[in-house]
Design a protein around this motif. Structure first.
Motif, short mmCIF file in Angstrom:
data_model
loop_
_atom_site.label_atom_id
_atom_site.label_comp_id
_atom_site.label_asym_id
_atom_site.label_seq_id
_atom_site.Cartn_x
_atom_site.Cartn_y
_atom_site.Cartn_z
N THR A 3 -26.08 3.79 -0.91
CA THR A 3 -25.44 2.63 -0.31
C THR A 3 -25.05 1.53 -1.29
O THR A 3 -24.14 0.77 -1.01
N PRO A 4 -25.70 1.37 -2.46
CA PRO A 4 -25.30 0.27 -3.34
C PRO A 4 -23.88 0.47 -3.86
O PRO A 4 -23.37 1.58 -3.93
N THR A 5 -23.24 -0.64 -4.25
CA THR A 5 -21.90 -0.55 -4.81
C THR A 5 -21.94 -0.13 -6.28
O THR A 5 -20.95 0.35 -6.81
N THR A 6 -23.06 -0.36 -6.94
CA THR A 6 -23.22 0.08 -8.32
C THR A 6 -24.20 1.24 -8.35
O THR A 6 -25.30 1.14 -7.81
N MET A 7 -23.79 2.33 -8.98
CA MET A 7 -24.63 3.53 -9.01
C MET A 7 -25.03 3.90 -10.43
O MET A 7 -24.34 3.55 -11.39
N LYS A 8 -26.13 4.62 -10.51
CA LYS A 8 -26.51 5.27 -11.77
C LYS A 8 -25.92 6.68 -11.72
O LYS A 8 -26.27 7.47 -10.84
N ILE A 9 -25.01 6.94 -12.65
CA ILE A 9 -24.28 8.22 -12.64
C ILE A 9 -24.54 8.97 -13.94
O ILE A 9 -24.46 8.40 -15.03
N VAL A 10 -24.86 10.25 -13.80
CA VAL A 10 -24.90 11.15 -14.95
C VAL A 10 -23.62 11.97 -14.92
O VAL A 10 -23.31 12.63 -13.92
N ASN A 11 -22.86 11.91 -15.99
CA ASN A 11 -21.63 12.70 -16.15
C ASN A 11 -21.92 13.75 -17.21
O ASN A 11 -22.18 13.43 -18.37
N LEU A 12 -21.91 15.02 -16.80
CA LEU A 12 -22.42 16.10 -17.66
C LEU A 12 -21.36 17.15 -17.90
O LEU A 12 -20.63 17.53 -16.97
N ILE A 13 -21.27 17.62 -19.14
CA ILE A 13 -20.38 18.73 -19.44
C ILE A 13 -21.01 19.60 -20.51
O ILE A 13 -21.67 19.12 -21.43
N SER A 14 -20.82 20.92 -20.38
CA SER A 14 -21.26 21.85 -21.41
C SER A 14 -20.03 22.30 -22.20
O SER A 14 -18.89 22.05 -21.79
N GLY A 15 -20.26 22.94 -23.32
CA GLY A 15 -19.14 23.31 -24.19
C GLY A 15 -19.00 22.31 -25.32
O GLY A 15 -19.39 21.16 -25.20
N LYS A 16 -18.42 22.76 -26.43
CA LYS A 16 -18.38 21.93 -27.64
C LYS A 16 -16.98 21.59 -28.13
O LYS A 16 -16.82 20.82 -29.06
N ASP A 17 -15.95 22.18 -27.52
CA ASP A 17 -14.59 21.95 -28.01
C ASP A 17 -14.02 20.65 -27.44
O ASP A 17 -14.72 19.88 -26.80
N LEU A 18 -12.73 20.44 -27.67
CA LEU A 18 -12.07 19.23 -27.17
C LEU A 18 -10.88 19.57 -26.27
O LEU A 18 -9.87 18.90 -26.28
N GLY A 19 -11.03 20.63 -25.48
CA GLY A 19 -9.97 21.03 -24.55
C GLY A 19 -9.81 20.03 -23.41
O GLY A 19 -10.50 19.01 -23.33
N GLY A 20 -8.90 20.37 -22.48
CA GLY A 20 -8.56 19.49 -21.37
C GLY A 20 -9.75 18.97 -20.57
O GLY A 20 -9.86 17.75 -20.33
N PRO A 21 -10.68 19.85 -20.12
CA PRO A 21 -11.83 19.36 -19.35
C PRO A 21 -12.68 18.35 -20.11
O PRO A 21 -13.22 17.41 -19.51
N LYS A 22 -12.78 18.50 -21.43
CA LYS A 22 -13.57 17.55 -22.23
C LYS A 22 -12.88 16.18 -22.26
O LYS A 22 -13.53 15.14 -22.22
N GLN A 23 -11.54 16.20 -22.35
CA GLN A 23 -10.81 14.93 -22.32
C GLN A 23 -11.01 14.24 -20.96
O GLN A 23 -11.21 13.02 -20.90
N THR A 24 -10.96 15.01 -19.90
CA THR A 24 -11.16 14.44 -18.57
C THR A 24 -12.58 13.90 -18.41
O THR A 24 -12.79 12.84 -17.83
#
Length: 355
Positions: A3-24
């Motif tokens: 319900t709060p307007t400010t959240m604690k968010i974990v943004n996680l990605i695996s992989g080591k390159d710099l392809g499109g998903p990493k940029q996103t």
């Protein structure tokens, strides 16, 4: 639900390159922070993203875990992810690969929600998400066809615009056609080289630049020789974010010859620099390019691509400028950070932070 307007968010990605998903992934960490949330980015040790996160002063952690569905190794992965979530106590976790969605779901605290940003035609693991964000309409259709029945939103990738609008530049005396991507079959470098050979036979003057790395490295070099394109072709490795604008500014036409694309990040990057894009009808670009208005689309074969490139190279000056200017407006009005950020905010408000 949160319900709060400010959240604690974990943004996680695996992989080591710099392809499109990493940029996103990087864009999400940045824009979620700009929306006022407390964001911790989680990457793998040795990931190239580390330097980019540090440049933007984004908080990050590294976590090594097996990316597999094999029971024993999956247990290890889930245990390490659970320890991370215990430490971070997030309200929301975002992941960018279905395999990570599956592993995270098994480790997730009961109060926490999971959003999967889907970049690829991968079905296994998508049902683990509470909310599915697809980067293009074609991916959303795929997800529904694969049986995903939960909340689904289409939010495109974004392009970071230079604060000063780029100047239009007419076609050079010897126009440069360039492409960039992982060197593999999906990306269609062979189609482009065959098309270039056709243009040569038609006595059309141009230079060709092919940038990228991948398993097709030696094949691409062999085809350049086989089609007698050595004298007009330049080969580059992957172009870094820092050098991306200069790379695009040096070209006249960006070509995307792919057999399959779920979005096509480099398409909007080229459009944002007022460059004409010629792309195959391979999925994602069809949602970005309006044919003969802000770019050109063709079929996925060398003859059709050659015809479209020939059309681009022989456009009247005013038509070329009109398409380049329209390309820029598309990037600015549909894919700029402020536009996409509001779409992210609306998605969170609707599905994660209901009033």
């Amino acid at each position: 639900l949160v319900t709060p307007t400010t959240m604690k968010i974990v943004n996680l990605i695996s992989g080591k390159d710099l392809g499109g998903p990493k940029q996103t992934f990087l864009h999400y960490s940045d824009n979620l922070r700009q929306l006022g949330h407390q964001v911790t980015s989680v990457i793998r040790p040795g990931a190239q993203l580390k330097a980019l996160l540090e440049q933007r002063s984004l908080d990050y952690l590294t976590l090594d875990y097996p990316r597999t569905r094999l029971p024993l190794l999956k247990t290890i992965a889930v245990s390490r992810l659970r320890d991370l979530f215990t430490q971070q106590n997030p309200d929301l976790v975002m992941v960018h690969k279905p395999i990570d969605a599956e592993l995270v779901r098994a480790a997730l605290p009961t109060h926490c929600q999971l959003i999967l940003i889907l970049h690829s035609y991968t079905a296994l693991g998508i049902k683990a998400a509470d909310v599915l964000v697809c980067v293009s309409p074609v991916l959303a259709e795929f997800a529904r066809q694969q049986g995903y029945k939960g909340p689904l939103v289409v939010i495109p990738n974004l392009v970071e615009l230079h604060p000063i609008e780029p100047n239009f530049r007419p076609l050079q005396a010897t126009p440069v056609i360039a492409t960039m991507g992982i060197l593999r079959r999906t990306k269609g470098q062979d189609i482009l080289l065959q098309a270039a050979a056709i243009l040569r036979r038609r006595n059309i003057k141009f230079k060709l630049v092919i940038a990228g790395k991948g398993r097709w490295h030696s094949k691409v070099n062999k085809w350049i020789k086989r089609f007698d394109l050595d004298a007009i072709t330049q080969r580059l490795d992957w172009v870094s974010n820092h050098d991306r604008d200069d790379f695009i500014d040096a070209m006249d036409i960006f070509c995307l010859p792919s057999r399959n694309e779920t979005f096509g990040m480099v398409v909007i990057e080229a459009m944002a620099r007022k460059r004409l894009v010629v792309a195959t009808r391979c999925g994602g670009p069809q949602g970005i390019i309006a044919h003969q208005e802000n770019g050109l689309l063709c079929e996925i074969n060398a003859e059709s691509l050659a015809d479209s490139l020939a059309q681009a190279l022989t456009l009247k000056a005013e038509d070329y400028q009109s398409m380049c200017e329209a390309a820029y407006r598309t990037a600015r009005d549909q894919y700029s950070p402020s536009v996409v950020r509001q779409q992210i905010a609306a998605m969170l408000k609707q599905y994660v932070m209901p009033t």
